[in-house]
Write an enzyme that holds these catalytic residues in place. Structure first.
Site, PDB file in Angstrom:
ATOM      1  N   SER A 240     -15.648   8.203  35.852  1.00 53.69           N
ATOM      2  CA  SER A 240     -15.373   9.060  34.705  1.00 53.69           C
ATOM      3  C   SER A 240     -14.527   8.318  33.666  1.00 53.69           C
ATOM      4  O   SER A 240     -14.937   7.277  33.167  1.00 53.69           O
ATOM      5  CB  SER A 240     -14.703  10.350  35.185  1.00 53.69           C
ATOM      6  OG  SER A 240     -14.672  11.315  34.160  1.00 53.69           O
TER       7      SER A 240
ATOM      8  N   HIS B  63     -21.422  15.252  38.373  1.00 52.50           N
ATOM      9  CA  HIS B  63     -20.442  14.271  37.902  1.00 52.50           C
ATOM     10  C   HIS B  63     -19.656  13.628  39.043  1.00 52.50           C
ATOM     11  O   HIS B  63     -19.414  12.422  39.027  1.00 52.50           O
ATOM     12  CB  HIS B  63     -19.476  14.973  36.943  1.00 52.50           C
ATOM     13  CG  HIS B  63     -18.470  14.074  36.304  1.00 52.50           C
ATOM     14  ND1 HIS B  63     -18.810  13.147  35.344  1.00 52.50           N
ATOM     15  CD2 HIS B  63     -17.117  13.970  36.464  1.00 52.50           C
ATOM     16  CE1 HIS B  63     -17.717  12.503  34.933  1.00 52.50           C
ATOM     17  NE2 HIS B  63     -16.682  12.977  35.611  1.00 52.50           N
TER      18      HIS B  63
ATOM     19  N   ASP C  58     -25.108  15.771  35.301  1.00 53.60           N
ATOM     20  CA  ASP C  58     -23.681  15.688  34.980  1.00 53.60           C
ATOM     21  C   ASP C  58     -23.394  16.593  33.785  1.00 53.60           C
ATOM     22  O   ASP C  58     -23.902  16.382  32.690  1.00 53.60           O
ATOM     23  CB  ASP C  58     -23.330  14.234  34.652  1.00 53.60           C
ATOM     24  CG  ASP C  58     -21.825  13.984  34.533  1.00 53.60           C
ATOM     25  OD1 ASP C  58     -21.089  14.934  34.204  1.00 53.60           O
ATOM     26  OD2 ASP C  58     -21.404  12.826  34.747  1.00 53.60           O
TER      27      ASP C  58
END
Length: 432
Positions: A242, A370, A335
């Site tokens: 991320s 994600h 995601d």
């Protein structure tokens, strides 16, 4: 079933192992056709409990083998050897938004596997199981060493594999929540990589001064790893998830200090202001969030569009065409938190134009979200989330469909280890 006639036997092998290691659950000595529920229960360090369960019917020999026999219902169905782990979910009545994460990696994740009579879906805590076994799942293999690092203003932990070394190294960065998160680094060290996990958003120095760190903080962590006597200083990788992937890409391309052997980016993007560092990136996200944050009908926050559309302005994205080491992108196509899929497409195009696309490997998973974690980590589609730029928690939507996401985690981890093995050892035949 008459308890006096049968003594149900339950075995889980291995009963103690790493979290990415498969186990075999075997129920024996029941009557043919006997209906049972196999149940998994885990109480995590914050006191919350998680459970998974599946319905089985014994075969003609009075046996159920979870790795071979299909679940007929429950939190998963079909033949799923590790379904009792990846389908774990908060027990009924739990507060919403929980996420299962190990804090103290020096203790195991304990899971109780039990067998109940009949096909049941609730009330497990109010019953006495026919039999139960306690299973230990570890992030730290025996003799892996955990070393807190506070020198040079760092907030970090170094995990050294067992043995004399020297070992290849890896710098591990997590995402926008901050904190020092250790479990992935401990697991990588259990596979032979000296791994330094770094808190770069909420380190002690930021807490004391109120100032975000700059790129020199990351380079300092790299030097600590590079100069450690048990680390092969010329064989260091970097992994980011991320926001950590944003930092990883920037350092891999622009740092004059860090000479990385390879880079892994999970659910990340190259979109960010090239001038500046963390403060500028977070301000960029904050400004975009005012118009690009969405909230669905379940009051879940979707940050996916924050960096979209992918800019054409070269001042707003890392020039991956300059990258000189192998890059692995791990992407969930569902995601909902970050435009990792769109970013991967653009990075591929940039590298093709620059002539370095031979360095790029993309693992793209349909219906994965994600939070692509180590294998058998329970999938959470949405959880309570507090970013370092927020004053209150929100329910963040991460995305993903449980079965597809769980498959992606297992596949991505195996291929990530192979990628690191190939690039850090120079040969895919070198075991660790």
């Amino acid at each position: 079933m008459d308890r006096k006639q049968y003594c149900v036997k339950l075995s889980v092998q291995p009963s103690r192992g790493l979290v990415d290691e498969k186990f075999i659950v075997l129920v024996q000595n029941v009557s043919p056709g006997f209906q049972m529920t196999i149940h998994a229960l885990h109480k995590c360090e914050d006191g919350h409990s998680y459970e998974a369960f599946a319905h089985y019917t014994a075969n003609a020999t009075g046996t159920v083998n979870v790795s071979e026999d299909p679940s007929l219902g429950g939190t998963y169905s079909g033949v799923e050897q590790m379904g009792l782990l990846w389908s774990l979910r908060p027990v009924p009545g739990s507060k919403p938004g929980l996420r299962l994460r190990k804090v103290n990696v020096q203790t195991p994740m304990e899971v109780t596997i039990s067998v109940y009579q009949g096909h049941q879906t609730e009330g497990f805590m109010d019953q006495v199981p026919l039999v139960g076994v306690l299973v230990e799942r570890w992030y730290m293999a025996p003799r892996v060493r955990r070393i807190p690092i506070t020198e040079n203003g760092l907030t970090a932990t170094l995990f050294l594999p067992s043995g004399l070394g020297p070992f290849p190294g890896l710098l591990d960065l997590w995402g926008g929540e901050g904190k020092l998160i250790e479990y992935r680094a401990a697991l990588l060290a259990s596979h032979g990589i000296a791994c330094l996990t770094l808190d770069y958003l909420t380190p002690e120095i930021t807490m004391e001064t109120g100032k975000m760190v700059d790129s020199q903080y990351i380079e300092t962590a790299y030097r600590v790893l590079e100069q450690h006597p048990q680390v092969l200083g010329s064989r260091i990788a970097m992994l980011g998830l991320s926001l950590g992937a944003s930092v990883t890409l920037k350092m891999a391309v622009y740092s004059q200090v860090m000479k990385l052997r390879c880079v892994v980016c999970i659910s990340g993007s190259h979109v960010q202001p090239i001038d500046g560092f963390l403060e500028e990136l977070l301000n960029f996200c904050r400004i975009n969030s005012e118009t690009k944050t969405r909230i669905n009908e379940e009051d879940q926050v979707i940050y996916h569009d924050l960096l979209l559309p992918i800019p054409t302005d070269p001042a707003l994205k890392v020039d991956v065409g300059r990258l000189q080491c192998p890059l692995l992108l791990v992407v969930g196509e569902d995601d909902q938190n970050w435009p990792a899929y769109e970013s991967a497409i653009d990075m591929k195009e940039m590298m093709e134009k620059a002539g370095n696309s031979h360095l790029l490997t993309v693992l793209s998973y349909p219906n994965a979200g994600h939070l692509i974690e180590p294998p058998y980590t329970p999938h959470t589609r949405a959880t309570a989330f507090l970013s370092v730029t927020s004053v209150k928690k929100v329910m963040a939507l991460w995305g993903g469909e449980t079965v597809a996401h769980s498959r992606a985690q297992e596949d991505a981890w195996r291929k990530t280890l192979a990628f690191l093995r190939e690039n850090l050892y120079g040969s895919s035949n070198c075991g660790f």
